[in-house]
Scaffold this motif. Structure first.
Motif, mmCIF file in Angstrom:
data_model
loop_
_atom_site.group_PDB
_atom_site.id
_atom_site.type_symbol
_atom_site.label_atom_id
_atom_site.label_comp_id
_atom_site.label_asym_id
_atom_site.label_seq_id
_atom_site.Cartn_x
_atom_site.Cartn_y
_atom_site.Cartn_z
ATOM 1 N N GLY A 149 -8.584 -10.361 -6.042
ATOM 2 C CA GLY A 149 -8.714 -8.939 -5.709
ATOM 3 C C GLY A 149 -9.686 -8.713 -4.567
ATOM 4 N N ILE A 150 -10.829 -9.390 -4.610
ATOM 5 C CA ILE A 150 -11.826 -9.267 -3.540
ATOM 6 C C ILE A 150 -11.256 -9.808 -2.229
ATOM 7 C CG2 ILE A 150 -14.065 -10.123 -2.735
ATOM 8 C CD1 ILE A 150 -14.968 -9.953 -5.721
ATOM 9 N N LYS A 151 -10.530 -10.940 -2.293
ATOM 10 C CA LYS A 151 -9.909 -11.522 -1.102
ATOM 11 C C LYS A 151 -8.946 -10.524 -0.470
ATOM 12 C CE LYS A 151 -6.369 -14.925 -0.011
ATOM 13 N NZ LYS A 151 -5.238 -14.038 0.046
ATOM 14 N N TYR B 200 -4.434 -0.424 4.607
ATOM 15 C CA TYR B 200 -5.147 -0.376 3.334
ATOM 16 C C TYR B 200 -4.278 -0.688 2.123
ATOM 17 C CZ TYR B 200 -8.523 1.614 6.428
ATOM 18 O OH TYR B 200 -9.377 1.783 7.471
ATOM 19 N N ILE B 201 -3.048 -1.091 2.336
ATOM 20 C CA ILE B 201 -2.172 -1.430 1.215
ATOM 21 C C ILE B 201 -2.748 -2.601 0.431
ATOM 22 C CG2 ILE B 201 0.096 -2.397 0.643
ATOM 23 C CD1 ILE B 201 1.251 -0.547 2.773
ATOM 24 N N ARG B 202 -3.237 -3.625 1.121
ATOM 25 C CA ARG B 202 -3.829 -4.773 0.417
ATOM 26 C C ARG B 202 -5.105 -4.364 -0.311
ATOM 27 N NH1 ARG B 202 -1.504 -9.596 1.144
ATOM 28 N NH2 ARG B 202 -3.324 -10.835 0.716
ATOM 29 N N THR B 203 -5.815 -3.369 0.201
ATOM 30 C CA THR B 203 -6.999 -2.874 -0.502
ATOM 31 C C THR B 203 -6.594 -2.297 -1.850
ATOM 32 O OG1 THR B 203 -8.044 -2.303 1.605
ATOM 33 C CG2 THR B 203 -8.953 -1.285 -0.357
ATOM 34 N N VAL B 204 -5.536 -1.522 -1.864
ATOM 35 C CA VAL B 204 -5.053 -0.959 -3.123
ATOM 36 C C VAL B 204 -4.630 -2.074 -4.071
ATOM 37 C CG1 VAL B 204 -3.254 0.483 -4.172
ATOM 38 C CG2 VAL B 204 -4.374 1.229 -2.072
ATOM 39 N N GLY B 205 -3.958 -3.101 -3.549
ATOM 40 C CA GLY B 205 -3.568 -4.243 -4.375
ATOM 41 C C GLY B 205 -4.778 -4.944 -4.975
ATOM 42 N N GLY B 206 -5.807 -5.150 -4.171
ATOM 43 C CA GLY B 206 -7.031 -5.771 -4.675
ATOM 44 C C GLY B 206 -7.705 -4.917 -5.730
ATOM 45 N N LEU B 207 -7.730 -3.614 -5.512
ATOM 46 C CA LEU B 207 -8.318 -2.701 -6.498
ATOM 47 C C LEU B 207 -7.514 -2.697 -7.794
ATOM 48 C CD1 LEU B 207 -9.359 0.273 -4.183
ATOM 49 C CD2 LEU B 207 -10.867 -1.402 -5.294
ATOM 50 N N MET B 208 -6.190 -2.833 -7.684
ATOM 51 C CA MET B 208 -5.356 -2.918 -8.886
ATOM 52 C C MET B 208 -5.702 -4.160 -9.701
ATOM 53 S SD MET B 208 -1.683 -1.650 -7.359
ATOM 54 C CE MET B 208 -0.708 -2.260 -8.717
#
Length: 186
Positions: A81-83, A164-172
């Motif tokens: 998630g952090i990555k 920011y799509i990957r940011t949302v994925g990491g937050l999920m």
């Protein structure tokens, strides 16, 4: 692990695929259904074996780390998630380059990082003792759908929102870990 956590994890993987598909859709001059299905099929065909390889690897590790498997799986998901969050901010400068078309080499290059994510998620699923057949079917459907959606909407959506799509994925993924820790009897 409950169904909502599994859907969150697979959903976060699909957001990486959505980002790839959006950039693919943005670069292709004429998007048609046949091309979109080919790209989506390629993405699924590459991701499913990586999930399986990760799951089989995790099954082998499971014997060695029986007492700590849940903590290791949650740790892996936290790191992943952090990555994903860090990648969404670090790669901003490389997104400025525009291409008039996309080659299979460029597409495979974009998919490589998402494949690493699939491998790591496969290991996590094995350590969490999740039914891999269910994961494969769910992942195939969600990844294929995300690919088709991304390719067709690439020209429309791929502005700042795609970054920011990957940011949302990491937050999920992080939300999944927090939920698992709250529900955990350990």
């Amino acid at each position: 692990m409950d169904i909502s956590a599994i859907i969150l994890i697979v959903g976060s993987l699909s957001l990486g695929v959505l980002e790839i598909s959006l950039s693919t859709g943005k670069t292709i001059n004429h998007v048609n259904l046949k091309l979109a299905v080919k790209v989506a099929f390629l993405i699924v065909i590459l991701h499913i074996p990586m999930l399986l390889i990760g799951w089989f690897s995790g099954e082998k590790l499971d014997v060695l780390i029986t007492h700590y498997e849940h903590w290791i799986a949650l740790g892996i998901l936290i790191l992943l998630g952090i990555k994903m969050i860090v990648e969404s901010f670090v790669k901003r400068s490389s997104r400025k380059h525009k291409f008039s078309s996309i080659t299979i080499t460029m597409l495979l290059g974009m998919i490589l990082t998402a494949l690493f994510d699939a491998l790591i998620m496969g290991i996590s699923f094995a350590l969490l003792n999740v039914n891999i057949l269910f994961i494969i079917i769910l992942a195939g459907i969600i990844l294929f759908s995300a690919s088709i959606l991304g390719i067709f909407s690439g020209r429309i959506i791929f502005k700042k929102s795609a970054i920011y799509i990957r940011t949302v994925g990491g937050l999920m993924l992080l939300l999944t870990v927090i939920t698992a820790l709250i529900k955990s009897p350990y």
